[in-house]
Design a protein around this motif. Sequence first.
Motif, mmCIF file in Angstrom:
data_model
loop_
_atom_site.group_PDB
_atom_site.id
_atom_site.type_symbol
_atom_site.label_atom_id
_atom_site.label_comp_id
_atom_site.label_asym_id
_atom_site.label_seq_id
_atom_site.Cartn_x
_atom_site.Cartn_y
_atom_site.Cartn_z
ATOM 1 N N GLU A 125 -1.449 5.271 -11.904
ATOM 2 C CA GLU A 125 -0.330 4.535 -11.314
ATOM 3 C C GLU A 125 -0.502 3.033 -11.427
ATOM 4 N N PHE A 169 -8.439 1.747 -8.561
ATOM 5 C CA PHE A 169 -8.256 3.164 -8.223
ATOM 6 C C PHE A 169 -6.836 3.581 -8.583
ATOM 7 N N LYS A 170 -6.308 4.575 -7.900
ATOM 8 C CA LYS A 170 -4.984 5.127 -8.220
ATOM 9 C C LYS A 170 -4.934 5.694 -9.633
ATOM 10 N N TYR A 224 1.445 2.749 2.731
ATOM 11 C CA TYR A 224 1.086 3.534 3.924
ATOM 12 C C TYR A 224 0.767 2.685 5.152
ATOM 13 N N GLN A 242 -12.630 10.461 -4.888
ATOM 14 C CA GLN A 242 -12.344 10.967 -3.556
ATOM 15 C C GLN A 242 -11.112 11.849 -3.668
ATOM 16 N N GLY A 243 -11.144 12.984 -3.005
ATOM 17 C CA GLY A 243 -9.998 13.879 -3.119
ATOM 18 C C GLY A 243 -9.977 14.893 -2.011
ATOM 19 N N ALA A 244 -8.995 15.761 -2.075
ATOM 20 C CA ALA A 244 -8.848 16.809 -1.058
ATOM 21 C C ALA A 244 -7.929 17.890 -1.595
ATOM 22 N N GLY A 299 -5.937 17.077 -5.300
ATOM 23 C CA GLY A 299 -5.882 15.830 -6.057
ATOM 24 C C GLY A 299 -7.213 15.111 -5.949
ATOM 25 N N GLU A 331 -2.143 17.649 -13.888
ATOM 26 C CA GLU A 331 -1.457 16.435 -14.303
ATOM 27 C C GLU A 331 -2.392 15.246 -14.118
ATOM 28 N N MET A 332 -2.592 14.498 -15.168
ATOM 29 C CA MET A 332 -3.345 13.252 -15.047
ATOM 30 C C MET A 332 -2.380 12.165 -14.606
ATOM 31 N N TYR A 333 -2.887 11.230 -13.832
ATOM 32 C CA TYR A 333 -2.006 10.117 -13.481
ATOM 33 C C TYR A 333 -2.776 8.804 -13.520
ATOM 34 N N GLN A 391 -4.407 15.870 -10.630
ATOM 35 C CA GLN A 391 -4.093 16.814 -9.562
ATOM 36 C C GLN A 391 -3.639 18.122 -10.187
ATOM 37 N N GLY A 392 -3.711 19.171 -9.410
ATOM 38 C CA GLY A 392 -3.297 20.467 -9.924
ATOM 39 C C GLY A 392 -3.068 21.455 -8.799
ATOM 40 N N ASN A 438 -8.935 11.187 -6.815
ATOM 41 C CA ASN A 438 -8.582 9.814 -7.138
ATOM 42 C C ASN A 438 -9.880 9.050 -7.405
ATOM 43 N N THR A 492 0.833 -1.204 0.000
ATOM 44 C CA THR A 492 0.000 0.000 0.000
ATOM 45 C C THR A 492 0.865 1.251 0.000
#
Lengths: 201, 574
Positions: free
Chosen positions: B497, B345-346, B85, B393-395, B429, B493-495, B350-351, B431, B83
Amino acid sequence: MDRRAILKYTAYVTGYAITAPLTSAFLSGCKAEPTAPDYVPVYFSEVTYQNLVAVVDTMLPATSTPGAVEIGVPAFMDLVVGKYTEEEDRLKMMNGFESWLTTVQNNAGNPYHALPAEEQLKLLNALDQEAIATAESLEGKILSEDEMKALQPWWLDMKALAINGYFASEKIGTEVLAYDPVPGPYQGCIPLSNVGKTWSL
Amino acid sequence: MFFNSQGKAEVTYDAIVVGSGISGGWAAKELSEKGLKTLVLERGRNVRHGEYPTAGNDPWDYEGGERVPPEEIEEHYAKQNRTGYTIQQSRKHFFVKDSEHPYSEVKRFDWMRGYHAGGRSLMWGRQSYRLSDLDFTANLRDGIAVDWPIRYADLAPWYHYAETFAGISGQAEGLAHLPDGNFLPPMELNCVEKELKKSIAANFDGRLLTIGRTAHLTEPNPAIHGTRGKCQSRNRCMRGCPFGAYFSSNAATLPAAEATGNMTLRPHSVVHSIIMDKDTGKAAGVRVIDGETGEQHEFFAKIVFLCASALGSTFILMNTQTEDMPDGLGSSSGQLGRNLMDHHFKVGAQGRYDGFEDMYYKGRRPNGFYIPRFRNLDDASKRSDYIRGFGYQGAASRENWMRGVKEMEMTVGADFKDALIQPGPWQLGMNGFGECLPYEDNRVYINHDVKDIHGLPTLTMDAEFKDNEMAMRKDMAASAAEMLEAAGFKDIEMYDEGSYPGLGIHEMGTARMGRDPKTSVLNKWNQVWDAPNVFVTDGAAMTSAGCQNPSLTYMALTARAADYAVNELKKMNL
């Protein structure tokens, strides 16, 4: 949610004025040679550690707030590099650092720690700008996380560790930054002046 | 093999609950509150509410910060560490050692587990959303897998019931496909999140941004929540909350069950299999290996609730092998172990946001914003490239000192250091969490060649995300970026992962509910078709995945099944 650190290097000027003057120490030519530290490095060789102390001092010097050397950041880095870092990453950082120190010594005729402060600052600035340019050149390339990690310049790993060691230390975390272990209900949109500093946690 | 040193009466209960996580805690509470003498078997150690040794620690309380030595990770946590984390100094004691609890992978599968009282309810993400009929009718509409045997109306009162006791903070939005719950006051969005919310409302029909619906007490009601306290925005939830502010079995359901005097919690009780009664075709009890001594025990009950987690419950069913059922209890349909799902997910964007330099926030909100699903809801939002949908989900937050590594104009030195004491620019960001279809060949099976620390066989996972998920991911990245762009974010930026099953820690399916014993393992009351006094109410029961975080659904399904089981017991039907 784990969010990848934004890779973008931005020439963004933050909205607050930076008033701290360049400290006169940087303009006065020579800095006192750091005295032999009490700390005996576990992982770094004594001579490399001496240079590490000098580099950390150039990067995060004492200003109106304590410097990274007095906070014990070099010893923290010695511990983390030796005990908490994967061998591959450790070797990359150590080989990079030592070969850079050798180049510095060959060009300047003296080891980094014995050079005048303004020369140290010039050398470290050059290293930093070059590393950031390299990191920028990696952006937009389709690379796996491992490849990206391997190509990231060693200096940025070291710099990140020093910054982390300094700001995540107890003294800076509780006395310099805004420390609030039990904040209570979240307030989403308040004047920065109510807080004044970055939150430490 | 298994024997009892005690008389049968001493090891006989009205109900046995296997597991004490999200679902097991609810089963324990509901059954014991309805007067059943209930034995709760937890495979790991006991953790009583408040026994959270790292809850108050700061990063500097560890010599190397949160870092764990790489040798220790390699030896014990190679998979749990995937993970990025979970294996940290303040958390790792709530995650299993892979060295003790191995599993095998035909394809990469990231199985995150915590074996202790409370299970993953101690470390969960706490996001709590209802499913709707868009989800319950999805398989039928798309003509894939099997139809759910229930509809939203069957579960709605149980959602309400679970939300009331658990305490879910959120904002009502009136969406049919993401029904509102019985909410405690919402947490606040911060300045930049509010800007994005405004922009989405102005620029995108059918999309909205709301605060995450999360199992935190923002306004505790002692009459309902007992001694649990208000959320203090410490955001150290994964260590256990001394205030009991977020919902966990430890803080909420297990104490409620204990208060009845009807519950016996037995830690270090690893369930081997279910004891089947040949004559009745029903379960008689369970076989247990003591995790500390290795002793074998049998316990008996009228009903058994399997709440051992999706793969844990499926393992117990598979390991219940009799002459009639060589592939395990519930295997008659051929679906046991199949249709393994997780959310992918992942992927997102983000910007940076220019502005609000003079604004900040107070507290570490253990929650973010949520953008509910907006694809394939109706004809207008129908996609030609994939079915189902995703939420975000983001913040937003202000960057801290780590921006100094390579995002500052200034390089090293005094001014650089002093600048880092001030917060940096705002960044945001988001996700995506996408639905994964139930594929029959995404499966798990028993592996007799690899044994765990208790000598039990283990599991092999063979599952992957496929074309529908991959097509969806392109849209998940692009749609995130277009919302940021419309709101004036910079350096967008798109991501992507990459995402492997398991890492969402929403693994589900493998003993699905259905309408027909030939094509499903459980009926509409979560009863095993092949043994009606065995109930499976955790993630294993899921017939499809939705894109919502699933734990609230497990709570509701468990409470509903417990109510049904007790009524059936009273009618002498079980």
